[in-house]
Design a protein around this motif. Sequence first.
Motif, PDB file in Angstrom:
ATOM      1  N   THR A 176      -0.769  85.872 -20.994  1.00  0.00           N
ATOM      2  CA  THR A 176       0.533  85.611 -20.787  1.00  0.00           C
ATOM      3  C   THR A 176       1.194  85.186 -22.080  1.00  0.00           C
ATOM      4  N   PHE A 177       2.438  85.870 -22.343  1.00  0.00           N
ATOM      5  CA  PHE A 177       3.277  85.574 -23.664  1.00  0.00           C
ATOM      6  C   PHE A 177       4.318  84.825 -22.976  1.00  0.00           C
ATOM      7  N   VAL A 178       4.558  83.409 -23.629  1.00  0.00           N
ATOM      8  CA  VAL A 178       5.528  82.644 -22.855  1.00  0.00           C
ATOM      9  C   VAL A 178       6.676  82.516 -24.036  1.00  0.00           C
ATOM     10  N   GLU A 179       7.799  82.835 -23.634  1.00  0.00           N
ATOM     11  CA  GLU A 179       8.889  82.329 -24.447  1.00  0.00           C
ATOM     12  C   GLU A 179      10.000  81.184 -23.729  1.00  0.00           C
ATOM     13  N   ARG A 180       9.777  80.180 -24.655  1.00  0.00           N
ATOM     14  CA  ARG A 180      10.521  78.886 -24.269  1.00  0.00           C
ATOM     15  C   ARG A 180      11.602  78.483 -25.047  1.00  0.00           C
ATOM     16  N   GLY A 181      12.349  79.332 -25.783  1.00  0.00           N
ATOM     17  CA  GLY A 181      13.535  79.139 -26.486  1.00  0.00           C
ATOM     18  C   GLY A 181      14.572  78.719 -25.656  1.00  0.00           C
ATOM     19  N   ASP A 182      14.756  79.179 -24.573  1.00  0.00           N
ATOM     20  CA  ASP A 182      16.112  79.097 -23.757  1.00  0.00           C
ATOM     21  C   ASP A 182      15.958  78.050 -22.530  1.00  0.00           C
ATOM     22  N   TYR A 183      14.640  77.702 -22.719  1.00  0.00           N
ATOM     23  CA  TYR A 183      14.382  76.466 -21.625  1.00  0.00           C
ATOM     24  C   TYR A 183      14.038  75.367 -21.765  1.00  0.00           C
ATOM     25  N   GLU A 184      14.578  74.229 -21.133  1.00  0.00           N
ATOM     26  CA  GLU A 184      14.266  72.787 -21.589  1.00  0.00           C
ATOM     27  C   GLU A 184      13.824  71.973 -20.295  1.00  0.00           C
ATOM     28  N   GLY A 185      13.305  72.465 -19.148  1.00  0.00           N
ATOM     29  CA  GLY A 185      12.765  71.818 -17.939  1.00  0.00           C
ATOM     30  C   GLY A 185      11.361  71.483 -18.290  1.00  0.00           C
ATOM     31  N   CYS A 186      10.713  70.912 -17.270  1.00  0.00           N
ATOM     32  CA  CYS A 186       9.417  69.861 -17.605  1.00  0.00           C
ATOM     33  C   CYS A 186       8.367  71.234 -17.920  1.00  0.00           C
ATOM     34  N   PHE A 187       8.456  72.270 -17.129  1.00  0.00           N
ATOM     35  CA  PHE A 187       7.390  73.452 -17.792  1.00  0.00           C
ATOM     36  C   PHE A 187       7.819  74.882 -17.217  1.00  0.00           C
ATOM     37  N   MET A 188       7.959  74.970 -16.083  1.00  0.00           N
ATOM     38  CA  MET A 188       8.385  76.286 -15.742  1.00  0.00           C
ATOM     39  C   MET A 188       9.350  76.148 -14.454  1.00  0.00           C
TER      40      MET A 188
END
Length: 408
Positions: free
Chosen positions: A163-175
């Motif tokens: 799985t490719f995960v893009e986190r640049g626009d997310y600030e939560g604890c995980f998902m």
Amino acid sequence: MVSSTRRLGYPNPLTRGVMQAEATEAKQTEDFLPLKGMDHVEFYVGNAKQSAGFYRTILGFTIRAYKGPETGCRETASYLLEQGKIRFVLTSAIKSDHPVAAHVAKHADGVKVLAMEVEDAAKALEAARSRGAKVVEELREQKDDHGVLRTATIATYGDTVHTFVERGDYEGCFMPGYEEYVVEPPGGEVGLKGIDHVVGNVELGEMDTWVNFYAKTLGFSQLLHFDDEAISTDYTALMSKVMQNGTGKIKFPINEPAESKKKSQIEEYLDFYDGPGVQHIALITGDIISTVEKLQANGLEFLSIPHTYYEDLTDRVGVIKEKIEDLQRLGILVDRDDEGYLLQIFTRPIQDRPTVFFEVIQRRGSRGFGLGNFKALFEAIEREQERRGNLSEARSHVGFRRARTTYS
């Protein structure tokens, strides 16, 4: 490709040249799919709550977040565990007709997802798709009050996926869907810092298929190749190639069985896992003696190494910083190459089926994988196979080859 054939002691000078040439080649490969590193590993398990307790109590992980019926997810329950930069997700099904339950019924507890962080999940997906990857899940956007997280998933060996995960626009604890739920390990963390490499087992004749998959589809390069002369005992053998991404942060060795007198550890894994899958995950530590002492005190079981292994250890690997008596007491192995040495130890399988296990590794300069320890390690594994009644005469490999997937 010249195979590495060193068994014990210092590296053969010819072998050293091969290792350096392959590492240089890896750096020069076009990185058309930049990967930032491992994001997380997700296990499908029979009982996520109990498994989370094992990882917390025995392996020293902290439970960080939870997703399940109480958070609005009616089909599965998942626990996020962290230690250092390691993220493990343990997921189980709520009902028996869910795909997670089917995966556990077939494989028992095992790795389903090897997730890698990327800058742009859409671009990563299209780069992989254009080069022949089988898409399991198209680009998916998940949103909550903490932002947007984007993922996409492709298939790899067996039922395992990336799985490719893009986190640049997310600030939560995980998902999105997870809620913070912090439970510290009762004895504290044990000093595990990150994932060093993840090893996959595939069927006879399929290793090169998946080597080509990683090279063509994900832009990986081959770092090392070990043939069945290098990785063998009097009874069993296997072959292995180590693939790494452009930065070298992600390493995926791939094993296949080799013709041998008795059933190899790879064949045993394939039988009991019912197909290809992740054999073990190597976890890196900065102080292996302290880490192993804590893990053993917590009740984690490791493979037993004969005391004779340590009798001429200094002659084989040279001067090391650690005390030999500490390594012998704990069963830690040592190997050296041109760049330094490493220390490693392997657990017994962490479930009843003889499948997934862990390696704990400390690197003091070495970028190798412990070739000088393979014989001692595999003899220890054979002793475990004998105890389980699985070190039988090797069956004919005719018919053992599965339908081959090609990436051209």
